[in-house]
Design a protein around this motif. Sequence first.
Motif, PDB file in Angstrom:
ATOM      1  N   SER A   1       1.068  -1.008   0.143  1.00  0.00           N
ATOM      2  CA  SER A   1      -0.255  -0.092   0.351  1.00  0.00           C
ATOM      3  C   SER A   1       0.795   1.311  -0.079  1.00  0.00           C
ATOM      4  O   SER A   1       0.506   1.850  -0.718  1.00  0.00           O
ATOM      5  CB  SER A   1      -1.174  -0.419   1.262  1.00  0.00           C
ATOM      6  N   ALA A   2       2.453   1.139   0.340  1.00  0.00           N
ATOM      7  CA  ALA A   2       2.831   2.621   0.576  1.00  0.00           C
ATOM      8  C   ALA A   2       3.587   2.576  -0.076  1.00  0.00           C
ATOM      9  O   ALA A   2       3.762   3.959  -0.693  1.00  0.00           O
ATOM     10  CB  ALA A   2       3.763   2.143   1.883  1.00  0.00           C
ATOM     11  N   LEU A   3       3.608   1.628  -0.699  1.00  0.00           N
ATOM     12  CA  LEU A   3       4.187   1.072  -2.264  1.00  0.00           C
ATOM     13  C   LEU A   3       3.535   2.070  -3.106  1.00  0.00           C
ATOM     14  O   LEU A   3       3.623   3.190  -4.492  1.00  0.00           O
ATOM     15  CB  LEU A   3       5.078   0.658  -3.424  1.00  0.00           C
ATOM     16  N   GLY A   4       2.251   1.678  -3.276  1.00  0.00           N
ATOM     17  CA  GLY A   4       0.692   2.035  -4.233  1.00  0.00           C
ATOM     18  C   GLY A   4       0.864   3.930  -3.813  1.00  0.00           C
ATOM     19  O   GLY A   4       0.414   4.678  -5.334  1.00  0.00           O
ATOM     20  N   CYS A   5       1.493   4.480  -3.014  1.00  0.00           N
ATOM     21  CA  CYS A   5       1.043   5.794  -2.446  1.00  0.00           C
ATOM     22  C   CYS A   5       2.391   6.635  -3.264  1.00  0.00           C
ATOM     23  O   CYS A   5       1.966   7.107  -3.590  1.00  0.00           O
ATOM     24  CB  CYS A   5       0.583   5.657  -1.128  1.00  0.00           C
ATOM     25  N   ILE A   6       3.162   5.664  -3.360  1.00  0.00           N
ATOM     26  CA  ILE A   6       4.464   6.282  -3.485  1.00  0.00           C
ATOM     27  C   ILE A   6       4.728   6.915  -5.450  1.00  0.00           C
ATOM     28  O   ILE A   6       4.855   7.599  -5.915  1.00  0.00           O
ATOM     29  CB  ILE A   6       6.135   5.856  -3.337  1.00  0.00           C
ATOM     30  N   VAL A   7       3.670   5.220  -5.895  1.00  0.00           N
ATOM     31  CA  VAL A   7       3.757   5.385  -7.817  1.00  0.00           C
ATOM     32  C   VAL A   7       3.197   6.605  -7.918  1.00  0.00           C
ATOM     33  O   VAL A   7       2.970   7.568  -8.758  1.00  0.00           O
ATOM     34  CB  VAL A   7       2.877   3.758  -7.840  1.00  0.00           C
ATOM     35  N   GLY A   8       1.277   6.824  -7.322  1.00  0.00           N
ATOM     36  CA  GLY A   8       0.728   7.565  -7.262  1.00  0.00           C
ATOM     37  C   GLY A   8       0.899   8.787  -6.744  1.00  0.00           C
ATOM     38  O   GLY A   8       0.513   9.685  -8.106  1.00  0.00           O
ATOM     39  N   PHE A   9       1.428   9.063  -6.326  1.00  0.00           N
ATOM     40  CA  PHE A   9       1.912  10.456  -6.281  1.00  0.00           C
ATOM     41  C   PHE A   9       3.078  10.638  -7.450  1.00  0.00           C
ATOM     42  O   PHE A   9       3.221  12.081  -7.652  1.00  0.00           O
ATOM     43  CB  PHE A   9       2.270  10.705  -4.404  1.00  0.00           C
ATOM     44  N   THR A  10       3.507  10.011  -7.703  1.00  0.00           N
ATOM     45  CA  THR A  10       4.442  10.243  -8.347  1.00  0.00           C
ATOM     46  C   THR A  10       4.090  10.114 -10.065  1.00  0.00           C
ATOM     47  O   THR A  10       4.525  11.142 -10.425  1.00  0.00           O
ATOM     48  CB  THR A  10       5.415   8.921  -8.648  1.00  0.00           C
ATOM     49  N   GLY A  11       2.430   9.385 -10.033  1.00  0.00           N
ATOM     50  CA  GLY A  11       1.744  10.541 -11.254  1.00  0.00           C
ATOM     51  C   GLY A  11       1.033  11.043 -11.168  1.00  0.00           C
ATOM     52  O   GLY A  11       1.125  12.117 -12.301  1.00  0.00           O
ATOM     53  N   VAL A  12       1.396  12.257  -9.691  1.00  0.00           N
ATOM     54  CA  VAL A  12       0.847  13.611  -9.687  1.00  0.00           C
ATOM     55  C   VAL A  12       1.664  14.465 -10.438  1.00  0.00           C
ATOM     56  O   VAL A  12       1.422  15.059 -11.685  1.00  0.00           O
ATOM     57  CB  VAL A  12      -0.016  14.231  -8.538  1.00  0.00           C
ATOM     58  N   VAL A  13       2.622  13.899  -9.250  1.00  0.00           N
ATOM     59  CA  VAL A  13       4.119  15.091 -10.316  1.00  0.00           C
ATOM     60  C   VAL A  13       4.201  14.928 -11.958  1.00  0.00           C
ATOM     61  O   VAL A  13       4.584  16.269 -12.239  1.00  0.00           O
ATOM     62  CB  VAL A  13       5.413  14.659  -9.526  1.00  0.00           C
ATOM     63  N   LEU A  14       4.183  14.372 -12.597  1.00  0.00           N
ATOM     64  CA  LEU A  14       4.192  13.577 -14.424  1.00  0.00           C
ATOM     65  C   LEU A  14       3.345  14.241 -14.686  1.00  0.00           C
ATOM     66  O   LEU A  14       3.017  14.747 -15.319  1.00  0.00           O
ATOM     67  CB  LEU A  14       4.058  12.054 -14.579  1.00  0.00           C
ATOM     68  N   LEU A  15       1.965  14.443 -14.293  1.00  0.00           N
ATOM     69  CA  LEU A  15       0.942  15.335 -14.342  1.00  0.00           C
ATOM     70  C   LEU A  15       0.552  16.453 -14.425  1.00  0.00           C
ATOM     71  O   LEU A  15       0.802  17.019 -15.392  1.00  0.00           O
ATOM     72  CB  LEU A  15      -0.482  14.871 -14.619  1.00  0.00           C
ATOM     73  N   LEU A  16       1.399  17.389 -13.208  1.00  0.00           N
ATOM     74  CA  LEU A  16       1.988  18.665 -13.239  1.00  0.00           C
ATOM     75  C   LEU A  16       3.152  19.114 -13.914  1.00  0.00           C
ATOM     76  O   LEU A  16       3.265  20.274 -14.310  1.00  0.00           O
ATOM     77  CB  LEU A  16       1.726  18.504 -12.171  1.00  0.00           C
ATOM     78  N   LEU A  17       3.763  18.124 -14.180  1.00  0.00           N
ATOM     79  CA  LEU A  17       5.281  18.333 -14.864  1.00  0.00           C
ATOM     80  C   LEU A  17       5.433  19.461 -16.319  1.00  0.00           C
ATOM     81  O   LEU A  17       6.050  20.695 -15.877  1.00  0.00           O
ATOM     82  CB  LEU A  17       6.023  17.288 -15.024  1.00  0.00           C
ATOM     83  N   PRO A  18       4.240  19.099 -17.229  1.00  0.00           N
ATOM     84  CA  PRO A  18       4.637  20.292 -18.263  1.00  0.00           C
ATOM     85  C   PRO A  18       4.198  21.883 -17.528  1.00  0.00           C
ATOM     86  O   PRO A  18       4.078  22.197 -18.706  1.00  0.00           O
ATOM     87  CB  PRO A  18       3.766  19.765 -18.689  1.00  0.00           C
ATOM     88  N   SER A  19       3.228  21.694 -16.523  1.00  0.00           N
ATOM     89  CA  SER A  19       2.992  23.563 -16.001  1.00  0.00           C
ATOM     90  C   SER A  19       4.014  23.609 -15.505  1.00  0.00           C
ATOM     91  O   SER A  19       3.799  24.929 -14.554  1.00  0.00           O
ATOM     92  CB  SER A  19       1.718  22.908 -15.372  1.00  0.00           C
ATOM     93  N   LEU A  20       5.120  22.959 -14.861  1.00  0.00           N
ATOM     94  CA  LEU A  20       5.984  23.336 -13.989  1.00  0.00           C
ATOM     95  C   LEU A  20       7.447  24.909 -14.365  1.00  0.00           C
ATOM     96  O   LEU A  20       8.578  24.593 -13.487  1.00  0.00           O
ATOM     97  CB  LEU A  20       6.803  22.167 -12.985  1.00  0.00           C
ATOM     98  N   SER A  21       7.144  24.724 -15.771  1.00  0.00           N
ATOM     99  CA  SER A  21       8.045  25.355 -16.384  1.00  0.00           C
ATOM    100  C   SER A  21       7.818  26.480 -16.104  1.00  0.00           C
ATOM    101  O   SER A  21       6.698  27.365 -16.006  1.00  0.00           O
ATOM    102  CB  SER A  21       8.365  24.776 -17.691  1.00  0.00           C
ATOM    103  N   VAL A  22       8.726  27.383 -16.414  1.00  0.00           N
ATOM    104  CA  VAL A  22       8.877  28.934 -15.860  1.00  0.00           C
ATOM    105  C   VAL A  22       8.079  29.763 -17.046  1.00  0.00           C
ATOM    106  O   VAL A  22       7.574  30.389 -16.624  1.00  0.00           O
ATOM    107  CB  VAL A  22      10.143  29.578 -16.646  1.00  0.00           C
ATOM    108  N   SER A  23       7.666  29.135 -18.289  1.00  0.00           N
ATOM    109  CA  SER A  23       6.535  30.458 -18.433  1.00  0.00           C
ATOM    110  C   SER A  23       5.390  29.142 -19.106  1.00  0.00           C
ATOM    111  O   SER A  23       4.273  29.496 -19.535  1.00  0.00           O
ATOM    112  CB  SER A  23       6.753  29.398 -20.656  1.00  0.00           C
ATOM    113  N   ALA A  24       5.087  28.032 -17.807  1.00  0.00           N
ATOM    114  CA  ALA A  24       3.741  27.210 -17.301  1.00  0.00           C
ATOM    115  C   ALA A  24       2.260  28.854 -17.134  1.00  0.00           C
ATOM    116  O   ALA A  24       2.825  29.524 -16.440  1.00  0.00           O
ATOM    117  CB  ALA A  24       4.183  26.185 -16.468  1.00  0.00           C
ATOM    118  N   ASP A  25       1.559  28.500 -17.381  1.00  0.00           N
ATOM    119  CA  ASP A  25      -0.049  29.063 -16.678  1.00  0.00           C
ATOM    120  C   ASP A  25       0.465  28.402 -15.346  1.00  0.00           C
ATOM    121  O   ASP A  25      -0.729  27.885 -15.008  1.00  0.00           O
ATOM    122  CB  ASP A  25      -1.408  28.428 -17.839  1.00  0.00           C
ATOM    123  N   GLN A  26       0.522  29.360 -14.665  1.00  0.00           N
ATOM    124  CA  GLN A  26       0.309  29.284 -13.247  1.00  0.00           C
ATOM    125  C   GLN A  26      -1.546  29.423 -12.987  1.00  0.00           C
ATOM    126  O   GLN A  26      -1.208  28.396 -11.713  1.00  0.00           O
ATOM    127  CB  GLN A  26       0.557  30.771 -12.255  1.00  0.00           C
TER     128      GLN A  26
END
Length: 309
Positions: A119-144
């Motif tokens: 279950s702990a591994l699943g949480c880590i994997v899931g939140f990694t997915g959140v980071v990947l999902l948000l990553l395109p908008s973490l650039s300097v030119s991203a829509d804040q």
Amino acid sequence: MILINYLLVCLIFGTTFLAIKVGIDASAPPFFSAGVRFFVAGLILFSVMMWRKKATFALLLRKETLLTGICLTFGTFSGLYWGEQYVSSGIAAILSATGPLMILVLQVLFLRQRTSSISALGCIVGFTGVVLLLLPSLSVSADQNWLIGAGVILIGELFYASGALYSKRVVQRLPDTSPIALNAVQMMYGGLLLLILSATTERVHASDMLTSGAIGSMLYLIVVGSMVGHSLFYWLVAKTNPVFPTTWLYVSPLIALAIGATFYGESINALSILGVVTIILGTLVANYSSLKQLVRRRSRTITDTAPAK
């Protein structure tokens, strides 16, 4: 009948995210829209339960329903409606799928419950997915605003996780009360609080609510999303168990993503798809034990009910 209703729940909950987006894009104020939706849906459901003598007026006076409404409706949907001003309906649905992960985290951090390594591994994997999902908008030119909207939706899921844990205690404390009646009252309270929030933060004009998009969105969300969807959900809980119906969380986000891209032209990039798959995978892994028990129960039921040779 169980399978048909389950598929209907997945389809209904998967389409509500786009319905919210359509209403907001039609200039409907987010808090006001959410407030009207849940207060009206809750009021109608509660009236029906009163007429069928499965609920009493005293239920409105219990603090448990107010607290549940603050978490499950007010906190969750104020974040979702506000966030969908800047985030696509598909991405909003995927972010909402993190609710079960947050439930596990809250259980460990605040309830001091032990969790398995898987279950702990699943949480880590899931939140990694959140980071990947948000990553395109973490650039300097991203829509804040996009990034802030996504963050607000995730905060709303923290409210959902808290409300889900608390509602379990409420159901145990009120075993003779219909879950549908409890849900109706908490929707009424949550909707009323959303309307109060709207009155202090938004300017509501009749013209904004009388467009075809706003009216269609509101009617669909009240009747199909809140009344039909939630009634079918609790019917499934009564006919099966509390675990099986909640698996809509693994199916509906994918439906929402596909519908948003197909019918509303919402864009999806490769990194977002990777994030979506990772979040769903993490959620499945985190809830592996519950799903395994569900499969065993269903297998045992099939075996017990099989005709003798």
